[in-house]
Design a protein around this motif. Structure first.
Motif, mmCIF file in Angstrom:
data_model
loop_
_atom_site.group_PDB
_atom_site.id
_atom_site.type_symbol
_atom_site.label_atom_id
_atom_site.label_comp_id
_atom_site.label_asym_id
_atom_site.label_seq_id
_atom_site.Cartn_x
_atom_site.Cartn_y
_atom_site.Cartn_z
ATOM 1 N N TRP A 22 2.904 2.080 -4.371
ATOM 2 C CA TRP A 22 2.007 2.330 -3.147
ATOM 3 C C TRP A 22 2.551 3.283 -2.455
ATOM 4 O O TRP A 22 1.869 4.436 -1.836
ATOM 5 C CB TRP A 22 1.707 0.824 -2.414
ATOM 6 C CG TRP A 22 0.996 -0.029 -3.103
ATOM 7 C CD1 TRP A 22 1.518 -1.132 -3.685
ATOM 8 C CD2 TRP A 22 -0.329 -0.068 -3.095
ATOM 9 N NE1 TRP A 22 0.316 -1.646 -4.410
ATOM 10 C CE2 TRP A 22 -0.954 -1.100 -4.103
ATOM 11 C CE3 TRP A 22 -1.384 1.037 -2.678
ATOM 12 C CZ2 TRP A 22 -1.996 -1.244 -4.412
ATOM 13 C CZ3 TRP A 22 -2.851 0.519 -3.204
ATOM 14 C CH2 TRP A 22 -2.970 -0.517 -3.971
ATOM 15 N N THR B 238 -7.185 -4.666 -4.078
ATOM 16 C CA THR B 238 -6.196 -5.674 -4.512
ATOM 17 C C THR B 238 -5.981 -6.620 -3.477
ATOM 18 O O THR B 238 -5.710 -7.957 -4.010
ATOM 19 C CB THR B 238 -4.635 -4.771 -4.252
ATOM 20 O OG1 THR B 238 -4.993 -3.632 -5.282
ATOM 21 C CG2 THR B 238 -3.659 -5.474 -4.657
ATOM 22 N N VAL C 15 -0.926 4.561 -7.745
ATOM 23 C CA VAL C 15 -1.548 3.466 -7.423
ATOM 24 C C VAL C 15 -2.024 2.522 -8.437
ATOM 25 O O VAL C 15 -2.150 1.392 -8.488
ATOM 26 C CB VAL C 15 -2.956 3.952 -6.616
ATOM 27 C CG1 VAL C 15 -4.007 4.481 -7.552
ATOM 28 C CG2 VAL C 15 -3.178 2.760 -5.667
ATOM 29 N N SER D 201 5.324 -6.519 -0.534
ATOM 30 C CA SER D 201 4.385 -5.585 -1.102
ATOM 31 C C SER D 201 3.170 -5.330 -0.309
ATOM 32 O O SER D 201 2.461 -4.419 -0.262
ATOM 33 C CB SER D 201 3.639 -6.417 -2.366
ATOM 34 O OG SER D 201 3.139 -7.798 -2.076
ATOM 35 N N ARG E 175 1.846 -1.681 0.704
ATOM 36 C CA ARG E 175 0.325 -1.119 0.452
ATOM 37 C C ARG E 175 -0.407 -0.926 1.875
ATOM 38 O O ARG E 175 -0.966 0.197 1.767
ATOM 39 C CB ARG E 175 -0.601 -2.306 -0.154
ATOM 40 C CG ARG E 175 -1.823 -1.983 -0.343
ATOM 41 C CD ARG E 175 -2.393 -3.274 -1.140
ATOM 42 N NE ARG E 175 -2.720 -4.475 -0.364
ATOM 43 C CZ ARG E 175 -2.351 -5.581 -0.622
ATOM 44 N NH1 ARG E 175 -1.655 -5.745 -1.890
ATOM 45 N NH2 ARG E 175 -2.618 -6.601 -0.018
ATOM 46 N N GLY F 135 0.923 0.425 -9.080
ATOM 47 C CA GLY F 135 1.366 -0.138 -7.982
ATOM 48 C C GLY F 135 2.295 0.452 -7.156
ATOM 49 O O GLY F 135 3.193 -0.269 -6.276
ATOM 50 N N ALA G 224 -3.880 -2.712 -10.978
ATOM 51 C CA ALA G 224 -2.708 -2.862 -10.152
ATOM 52 C C ALA G 224 -1.993 -3.850 -10.931
ATOM 53 O O ALA G 224 -2.384 -4.702 -11.596
ATOM 54 C CB ALA G 224 -3.077 -3.667 -8.870
ATOM 55 N N GLY H 18 -6.348 -0.392 -2.490
ATOM 56 C CA GLY H 18 -5.695 -1.333 -1.492
ATOM 57 C C GLY H 18 -6.571 -2.337 -1.048
ATOM 58 O O GLY H 18 -6.170 -3.597 -1.224
#
Length: 404
Positions: free
Chosen positions: A176, A207, A171, A239, A243, A174, A230, A204
Motif C-alpha cells: 500500500w 479491500t 496495489v 495493514s 492502506r 498489497g 489484494a 482501498g
C-alpha cells in the motif's frame, strides 16, 4: 491458478521479464532506426524531433527557467507553461546539474530509462494477472502501438506509464505505501495521474468492504478464475493504517500542484482549469470530439477519416468491455476506465488522443492473452509485421504533424 497472495515477491529481471525487455528494446530500436533514416532523407535531425519539438520544448523550458513563461496567440489564447506538471522538468534539471547532458538530452535519457521501467511494469502486472507469456505479449503490444515512438521522446508519457504500472502492481500485491507513493509521483507527472489515484482508492475501499463482508473479489484469466487483487492476509491495525496512509498519499501530488497553480495565478483552486482553457483543453464529455468526427463527413475523402475515427473509438470501447467481461482486477479496470474517459472526452487537440490513450495498457491485456494462446511462430510474425508498420508510421508522423 496461483493466488496473488502467494506471488507478492517483486519480479526479477530474468527469464520472461528479460525477454520482454529485450523484445521491447528491439522494437524501439527499429522505430528509432526508421526515424533516423526517414529524417536523414528529409535533411532533418531525428534527435531534434525527439527532444526539441512540441511539448518537449515546454518541458525543457520549465527545467531551465522555471514556471511563468507564456505565449499569447493572435486569437487571444494564452499558452502558459503552468499547464505542464513538474516531475519531468525536475528530473531534467537534476540530470543537467549532475551530468554533462543538456536539458533536452536529460529529457531524452529520462524517457528512454522510463520506457524500459514502464515496459517492465506492464510485464509485471500482466504476468501477475495472466502469466508470463501474456506478460511478454503485453509488453510487445505496448511497444508496437502506432504512436509508440512517443515512448522514446522527451515527453512525460513513458515516465507516467512507469509510475502508474508499478503503482498498480504494488496495489495488486498489497504494498500500500509503495502504491500510494508512486501514485503521488504519477500525479506530479500528468493530469491523468487522477486515474492512478482512483485505482488506489478503489482498491482501498474494495479491500475494506471485502474484509468487512468476507467476500472475495476475484478476476478471471480468460475462462479461468484469476487471483484476488489484494493479498489474503488477515486484516489488522497495521495493514489498515498502511492502506489509509496510501489513500492519503495518493492524491497529494496532483492536488498539491493544482493548488499551487491556483495560488500562483490568484484564481484559487480552479486556477489550473483556467490555464488549461488557455490551451483550449477541458472536459466536455466528448462533445467537441463528436463534432470533430461529424465534420469529417462533409466530403468523401475526409469521410474515410471519419469512419476510421469511429472504428478506432469503437475498438477502444470494445477492448474495455472485454476487460470488464474477463473480470480484470478492479484497480486495472478503474485505471484504464479513467484514462480512456479523460482521453476521449477531453476537448483537447484531437490528434493527441492516441498519445493520451497510450498509458491505458490494461486495454491491451485481452489481446496479449489472445496472442499467448497462439503458436509462437504465428504470434511473432504478426507482431513483427505490426512493428515494422509502427516504425514506418512513427517516422512519417514525427517528420510531419507530430504529436501535439
Amino acid at each position: 491458478m496461483t493466488d496473488l497472495a502467494t506471488r507478492v515477491a517483486p519480479p526479477r529481471l530474468k527469464g520472461a521479464a528479460a525477454k520482454a525487455l529485450l523484445g521491447y528494446a528491439a522494437v524501439r530500436a527499429l522505430g528509432l532506426l526508421a526515424l533516423a533514416l526517414w529524417s536523414a532523407a528529409r535533411d532533418k535531425s531525428a534527435y531534434t524531433l525527439l527532444t526539441a519539438r512540441w511539448d518537449s520544448v515546454w518541458y525543457t523550458r520549465v527545467a531551465e527557467l522555471g514556471y511563468g513563461y507564456e505565449v499569447r496567440l493572435p486569437n487571444g489564447d494564452i499558452h502558459s507553461n503552468l499547464a505542464f506538471f513538474p516531475l519531468l522538468p525536475w528530473l531534467e534539471r537534476l540530470l543537467h546539474a549532475t551530468t554533462p547532458l543538456s536539458y533536452a538530452g536529460a529529457g531524452f535519457l529520462v524517457a528512454v530509462l522510463a520506457s524500459l521501467a514502464a515496459a517492465w511494469g506492464v510485464f509485471a502486472v500482466a504476468d501477475l494477472v495472466y502469466g508470463p507469456r501474456a506478460g511478454l505479449y503485453a509488453v510487445l503490444l505496448w511497444a508496437v502501438l502506432p504512436v509508440g515512438i512517443v515512448q522514446s521522446m522527451a515527453y512525460s508519457e513513458s515516465l507516467f506509464t512507469a509510475l502508474a504500472a508499478w503503482s498498480l502492481y504494488a496495489v495488486l500485491t498489497g504494498r500500500w505505501l509503495t502504491s500510494g507513493t508512486l501514485a503521488l509521483l504519477a500525479g506530479l507527472t500528468r493530469p491523468v495521474g487522477l486515474a492512478v489515484v482512483a485505482a488506489v482508492w478503489a482498491a482501498g475501499i474494495a479491500t475494506f468492504v471485502r474484509h468487512r463482508s468476507a467476500a472475495p473479489i476475484d478476476g478471471a484469466r480468460g475462462q479461468e478464475r484469476a487471483p484476488s487483487f489484494a493479498p489474503g492476509t488477515p486484516e489488522n491495525g497495521a495493514s489498515v493504517r498502511r492502506r489509509a496512509l496510501a489513500m492519503l498519499l495518493a492524491p497529494l501530488g496532483a492536488a498539491g500542484y493544482v493548488l499551487w497553480v491556483g495560488h500562483r495565478t490568484g484564481e484559487g483552486p480552479l486556477g489550473y482549469l483556467d490555464v488549461q482553457a488557455g490551451w483550449r483543453n477541458g472536459f466536455d464529455g466528448g462533445w467537441a470530439f463528436a463534432r470533430f468526427i461529424a465534420a469529417k463527413f462533409t466530403s468523401f475523402p475526409s469521410a474515410l477519416a471519419g469512419v476510421g475515427l469511429i472504428a478506432g473509438v469503437a475498438l477502444v470501447v470494445w477492448l474495455y468491455l472485454v476487460c470488464v467481461r474477463q473480470r480484470q482486477p478492479l484497480p486495472l479496470l478503474v485505471y484504464a476506465g479513467v484514462v480512456t474517459a479523460l482521453a476521449l472526452c477531453a476537448s483537447s487537440y484531437f490528434g493527441s488522443k492516441p498519445r493520451l490513450l497510450m498509458p491505458a495498457f490494461p486495454l491491451l491485456l485481452p489481446l496479449a492473452l489472445a496472442l499467448a494462446r497462439l503458436r509462437t511462430t504465428r504470434s511473432v510474425l504478426m507482431l513483427g509485421a505490426v512493428a515494422v508498420g509502427s516504425a514506418v508510421y512513427g517516422a512519417f508522423w514525427l517528420n510531419g504533424s507530430g504529436p501535439p
